[in-house]
Write a protein that holds these residues in place. Structure first.
Motif, PDB file in Angstrom:
ATOM      1  N   LYS A   1      23.401 139.492 -79.236  1.00 23.78           N
ATOM      2  CA  LYS A   1      24.639 140.181 -79.596  1.00 23.78           C
ATOM      3  C   LYS A   1      25.196 139.584 -80.868  1.00 23.78           C
ATOM      4  O   LYS A   1      24.965 138.422 -81.169  1.00 23.78           O
ATOM      5  N   GLU A   2      25.960 140.394 -81.587  1.00 27.81           N
ATOM      6  CA  GLU A   2      26.617 139.892 -82.790  1.00 27.81           C
ATOM      7  C   GLU A   2      27.541 138.757 -82.393  1.00 27.81           C
ATOM      8  O   GLU A   2      28.225 138.815 -81.376  1.00 27.81           O
ATOM      9  N   ARG A   3      27.612 137.734 -83.235  1.00 25.33           N
ATOM     10  CA  ARG A   3      28.391 136.556 -82.884  1.00 25.33           C
ATOM     11  C   ARG A   3      29.763 136.527 -83.527  1.00 25.33           C
ATOM     12  O   ARG A   3      30.590 135.724 -83.165  1.00 25.33           O
ATOM     13  N   GLY A   4      30.015 137.360 -84.494  1.00 25.75           N
ATOM     14  CA  GLY A   4      31.326 137.311 -85.090  1.00 25.75           C
ATOM     15  C   GLY A   4      31.390 137.938 -86.468  1.00 25.75           C
ATOM     16  O   GLY A   4      30.472 138.600 -86.918  1.00 25.75           O
ATOM     17  N   PHE A   5      32.481 137.679 -87.122  1.00 29.38           N
ATOM     18  CA  PHE A   5      32.791 138.254 -88.415  1.00 29.38           C
ATOM     19  C   PHE A   5      32.879 137.136 -89.436  1.00 29.38           C
ATOM     20  O   PHE A   5      33.452 136.080 -89.157  1.00 29.38           O
ATOM     21  N   THR A   6      32.312 137.348 -90.614  1.00 31.09           N
ATOM     22  CA  THR A   6      32.434 136.389 -91.704  1.00 31.09           C
ATOM     23  C   THR A   6      32.594 137.140 -93.013  1.00 31.09           C
ATOM     24  O   THR A   6      31.834 138.058 -93.307  1.00 31.09           O
ATOM     25  N   CYS A   7      33.577 136.742 -93.781  1.00 34.67           N
ATOM     26  CA  CYS A   7      33.791 137.303 -95.113  1.00 34.67           C
ATOM     27  C   CYS A   7      33.829 136.126 -96.088  1.00 34.67           C
ATOM     28  O   CYS A   7      34.751 135.306 -96.035  1.00 34.67           O
ATOM     29  N   MET A   8      32.837 136.047 -96.949  1.00 33.87           N
ATOM     30  CA  MET A   8      32.759 134.925 -97.882  1.00 33.87           C
ATOM     31  C   MET A   8      33.938 134.932 -98.861  1.00 33.87           C
ATOM     32  O   MET A   8      34.420 133.881 -99.265  1.00 33.87           O
ATOM     33  N   LYS A   9      34.416 136.092 -99.237  1.00 33.00           N
ATOM     34  CA  LYS A   9      35.564 136.161-100.150  1.00 33.00           C
ATOM     35  C   LYS A   9      36.807 135.617 -99.461  1.00 33.00           C
ATOM     36  O   LYS A   9      37.611 134.912-100.075  1.00 33.00           O
TER      37      LYS A   9
ATOM     38  N   ASP B   1      44.301 124.197 -91.822  1.00 31.89           N
ATOM     39  CA  ASP B   1      44.626 124.304 -90.407  1.00 31.89           C
ATOM     40  C   ASP B   1      43.720 125.326 -89.714  1.00 31.89           C
ATOM     41  O   ASP B   1      43.580 126.473 -90.180  1.00 31.89           O
ATOM     42  N   TRP B   2      43.096 124.937 -88.620  1.00 35.32           N
ATOM     43  CA  TRP B   2      42.180 125.815 -87.889  1.00 35.32           C
ATOM     44  C   TRP B   2      42.858 127.109 -87.453  1.00 35.32           C
ATOM     45  O   TRP B   2      42.281 128.196 -87.556  1.00 35.32           O
ATOM     46  N   ASP B   3      44.074 127.016 -86.948  1.00 29.45           N
ATOM     47  CA  ASP B   3      44.761 128.213 -86.466  1.00 29.45           C
ATOM     48  C   ASP B   3      44.980 129.223 -87.588  1.00 29.45           C
ATOM     49  O   ASP B   3      44.872 130.436 -87.366  1.00 29.45           O
ATOM     50  N   GLN B   4      45.267 128.742 -88.792  1.00 31.74           N
ATOM     51  CA  GLN B   4      45.439 129.655 -89.933  1.00 31.74           C
ATOM     52  C   GLN B   4      44.105 130.296 -90.317  1.00 31.74           C
ATOM     53  O   GLN B   4      44.044 131.492 -90.595  1.00 31.74           O
ATOM     54  N   TRP B   5      43.036 129.506 -90.345  1.00 28.08           N
ATOM     55  CA  TRP B   5      41.707 130.050 -90.658  1.00 28.08           C
ATOM     56  C   TRP B   5      41.313 131.097 -89.621  1.00 28.08           C
ATOM     57  O   TRP B   5      40.880 132.200 -89.967  1.00 28.08           O
ATOM     58  N   HIS B   6      41.443 130.738 -88.366  1.00 24.86           N
ATOM     59  CA  HIS B   6      41.041 131.632 -87.284  1.00 24.86           C
ATOM     60  C   HIS B   6      41.869 132.912 -87.291  1.00 24.86           C
ATOM     61  O   HIS B   6      41.330 134.016 -87.158  1.00 24.86           O
ATOM     62  N   GLY B   7      43.178 132.766 -87.465  1.00 25.23           N
ATOM     63  CA  GLY B   7      44.052 133.932 -87.515  1.00 25.23           C
ATOM     64  C   GLY B   7      43.714 134.858 -88.666  1.00 25.23           C
ATOM     65  O   GLY B   7      43.681 136.083 -88.504  1.00 25.23           O
ATOM     66  N   ALA B   8      43.447 134.292 -89.839  1.00 28.34           N
ATOM     67  CA  ALA B   8      43.093 135.108 -91.007  1.00 28.34           C
ATOM     68  C   ALA B   8      41.787 135.851 -90.764  1.00 28.34           C
ATOM     69  O   ALA B   8      41.649 137.025 -91.125  1.00 28.34           O
ATOM     70  N   ASN B   9      40.809 135.191 -90.136  1.00 32.25           N
ATOM     71  CA  ASN B   9      39.539 135.848 -89.839  1.00 32.25           C
ATOM     72  C   ASN B   9      39.701 136.953 -88.815  1.00 32.25           C
ATOM     73  O   ASN B   9      39.082 138.015 -88.940  1.00 32.25           O
TER      74      ASN B   9
ATOM     75  N   GLY C   1      40.469 144.650 -89.837  1.00 34.17           N
ATOM     76  CA  GLY C   1      40.769 145.563 -90.932  1.00 34.17           C
ATOM     77  C   GLY C   1      42.109 145.323 -91.586  1.00 34.17           C
ATOM     78  O   GLY C   1      42.589 146.152 -92.343  1.00 34.17           O
ATOM     79  N   ASN C   2      42.739 144.198 -91.287  1.00 32.69           N
ATOM     80  CA  ASN C   2      44.051 143.896 -91.845  1.00 32.69           C
ATOM     81  C   ASN C   2      44.016 142.517 -92.503  1.00 32.69           C
ATOM     82  O   ASN C   2      44.674 141.584 -92.050  1.00 32.69           O
ATOM     83  N   CYS C   3      43.251 142.390 -93.572  1.00 37.21           N
ATOM     84  CA  CYS C   3      43.065 141.105 -94.237  1.00 37.21           C
ATOM     85  C   CYS C   3      44.376 140.626 -94.858  1.00 37.21           C
ATOM     86  O   CYS C   3      45.059 141.388 -95.548  1.00 37.21           O
ATOM     87  N   PRO C   4      44.737 139.351 -94.628  1.00 36.87           N
ATOM     88  CA  PRO C   4      45.966 138.824 -95.212  1.00 36.87           C
ATOM     89  C   PRO C   4      45.904 138.728 -96.742  1.00 36.87           C
ATOM     90  O   PRO C   4      46.931 138.559 -97.385  1.00 36.87           O
ATOM     91  N   TYR C   5      44.725 138.859 -97.319  1.00 34.58           N
ATOM     92  CA  TYR C   5      44.561 138.799 -98.769  1.00 34.58           C
ATOM     93  C   TYR C   5      44.292 140.174 -99.373  1.00 34.58           C
ATOM     94  O   TYR C   5      43.810 140.276-100.491  1.00 34.58           O
TER      95      TYR C   5
ATOM     96  N   GLU D   1      36.585 131.909 -99.516  1.00 37.37           N
ATOM     97  CA  GLU D   1      36.897 131.435-100.871  1.00 37.37           C
ATOM     98  C   GLU D   1      38.405 131.423-101.121  1.00 37.37           C
ATOM     99  O   GLU D   1      38.955 130.444-101.635  1.00 37.37           O
ATOM    100  N   LEU D   2      39.091 132.489-100.749  1.00 35.14           N
ATOM    101  CA  LEU D   2      40.533 132.588-100.978  1.00 35.14           C
ATOM    102  C   LEU D   2      41.314 131.587-100.124  1.00 35.14           C
ATOM    103  O   LEU D   2      42.275 130.981-100.599  1.00 35.14           O
ATOM    104  N   LEU D   3      40.901 131.401 -98.879  1.00 38.43           N
ATOM    105  CA  LEU D   3      41.561 130.410 -98.029  1.00 38.43           C
ATOM    106  C   LEU D   3      41.374 129.008 -98.598  1.00 38.43           C
ATOM    107  O   LEU D   3      42.306 128.193 -98.598  1.00 38.43           O
TER     108      LEU D   3
END
Length: 65
Positions: free
Chosen positions: A17-25, A37-45, A51-55, A28-30
């Motif tokens: 099964k697919e394991r998750g979502f990753t966006c290299m951009k 902070d892990w919670d900020q990284w996880h929340g942004a991902n 479909g609601n990228c903070p950037y 980079e922006l984070l």
């Protein structure tokens, strides 16, 4: 698109099964913003995966399908 088995042979990753979502951009922006902070990284991902990228204002192409 993932290959489909034909019933005669089983694909080696058919139960994988697919394991998750990753966006290299997003990574980079984070990093550029100094987010450590892990919670900020996880929340942004999670937001970006939904479909609601903070950037999206900084890089609108991130939310394009």
């Amino acid at each position: 698109m993932r290959p489909q088995g034909n019933g005669l042979v089983e694909l080696h990753d058919s139960k994988h099964k697919e394991r998750g979502f990753t966006c290299m951009k997003l990574i980079e922006l984070l990093t550029e913003d100094g987010v450590k902070d892990w919670d900020q990284w996880h929340g942004a991902n999670l937001q970006a995966a939904g479909g609601n990228c903070p950037y999206s204002q900084s890089a609108p192409f991130i939310n394009e399908p």
